[in-house]
Design a protein around this motif. Structure first.
Motif: not given
Length: 367
Positions: A2-3, A33-38, A76-79, A99-102
């Motif tokens: 999920k990109i 090949r992947h789930q892509v969101t822009i 991004l927090r909702t995805l 915000a997303f260290p991991q």
């Protein structure tokens, strides 16, 4: 995977600039090949949520860089996201990584513009899990500027749509596209890109003025720029009696037809070009490229094979010489165009760019 790809805050997608074109071209391949969101900026004429092919585009307000970044973080927090790519904005990348260290966050830089030297910028770049660069030339420049993050850098060359950008297939098609853009029977020379001083359009006009003393040439200029500068170029073409069509800004979905209508492309940049997407598009379209011998252009053009690299690019004479050589040798135009198409097919497709990024994403997710 999920990109999520995050476009710069000033750029709506789809768009006509090289960064927008790159993001969408790469996304289309990854989405096979992947789930892509822009994520990109909102504009009145485009919906907040849209699907193009297999890509989801989410458009958010962009009153400022920081405001856009905060909105992107909220979205991004909702995805559920496996990896995040931020194009051309170290500030946004660093804030998103905090915000997303991991979550692995990759910064894709397309030029030197947003990586000016200084400790503040160095601190931002260090936050990235990887820094993708579109050419070895850009990597060398940034490695000297930011040696502490050289180990994070990975060269990922850009590509083009090899189905859209293709050689002309018949005399009938050639006649049709030339008529559409007002091109006569002269040898037709194209400049495509931003019409600003650093791109050397004035040098090209002077080169055409020299070359046309021996062979008829028509110059086509496609792109927009500051009105005052464009007016000065118009005055220069009249003064030098250069037959010129100023087409202004063109939608990218028409530019492939324009390439098929001309005999060669000239890229007379006076500043460092990290890559030069127009050169690859022209080569894929089967036309030779005459370009300044600087930056990442050297990694695309093989001088004497698929075009010419001009060492004395600050002056018009070498450009004029190459233009005359092509205009008086149609068989050379044909062979160089064929070689360019072969180079583009072998090295510069969005599929290859996407595969390289895909391998990098996989490495970051599973170290």
């Amino acid at each position: 995977m999920k990109i999520v790809l995050i476009a710069p805050e000033k750029l709506p997608l789809p768009g006509n600039g090289s960064v927008e074109i790159c993001i969408l071209g790469i996304a289309r391949e990854l989405a096979r090949r992947h789930q892509v969101t822009i994520i990109s900026r909102s504009v009145p004429e485009l919906p907040a949520l849209e699907q193009i092919d297999q890509i989801i585009i989410r458009r958010i307000p962009a009153s400022s860089v920081s405001g856009y970044t905060r909105s992107a973080i909220r979205l991004l927090r909702t995805l559920h996201v496996d990896i995040i790519q931020v194009d051309n904005r170290p500030f946004s990348m660093a804030a998103i990584k905090a915000a997303f260290p991991q979550t692995p966050v990759l910064l894709y830089l397309h030029s030197l513009t947003f990586a000016q030297a200084g400790p503040g910028k160095m601190a931002l770049l260090k936050k990235a899990d990887c820094i993708a660069l579109n050419s070895h030339s850009l990597k060398r420049r940034l490695s000297r500027r930011f040696p502490a993050v050289k180990k994070l850098m990975d060269v990922v060359p850009l590509g083009t749509d090899l189905d859209r950008f293709r050689p002309v297939t018949s005399l009938e098609e050639r006649f049709t596209v030339r008529e559409k853009f007002g091109i006569t029977d002269c040898f037709a020379v194209l400049y495509a890109g931003r019409v600003i001083p650093g791109k050397g359009v004035d040098v090209l006009i002077r080169a055409v003025a020299l070359a046309q003393k021996q062979v008829p040439i028509q110059l086509i200029i496609a792109g927009k720029g500051p009105p005052r500068y464009v007016r000065s170029l118009r005055r220069l073409t009249k003064k030098l009696h250069v037959n010129t069509n100023f087409l202004g800004q063109m939608n990218h979905d028409q530019i492939d037809q324009l390439y098929r209508s001309v005999d060669c492309l000239v890229c007379p940049s006076q500043i460092h070009e990290a890559f030069g997407l127009v050169n690859v598009e022209a080569m894929a379209s089967g036309i030779p490229v005459i370009a300044s011998d600087n930056g990442g252009i050297r990694e695309i053009i093989r001088s004497g094979k698929n075009g010419y690299l001009i060492s004395g690019y600050t002056k018009p004479r070498q450009f004029a010489s190459s233009l005359h050589e092509l205009a008086t040798h149609p068989e050379l135009v044909q062979s160089m165009g064929e070689n360019g198409r072969e180079t583009a097919t072998a090295q510069f497709s969005w599929a290859k760019t996407a595969l390289h990024l895909e391998a990098t994403y996989t490495r970051l997710i599973r170290p």
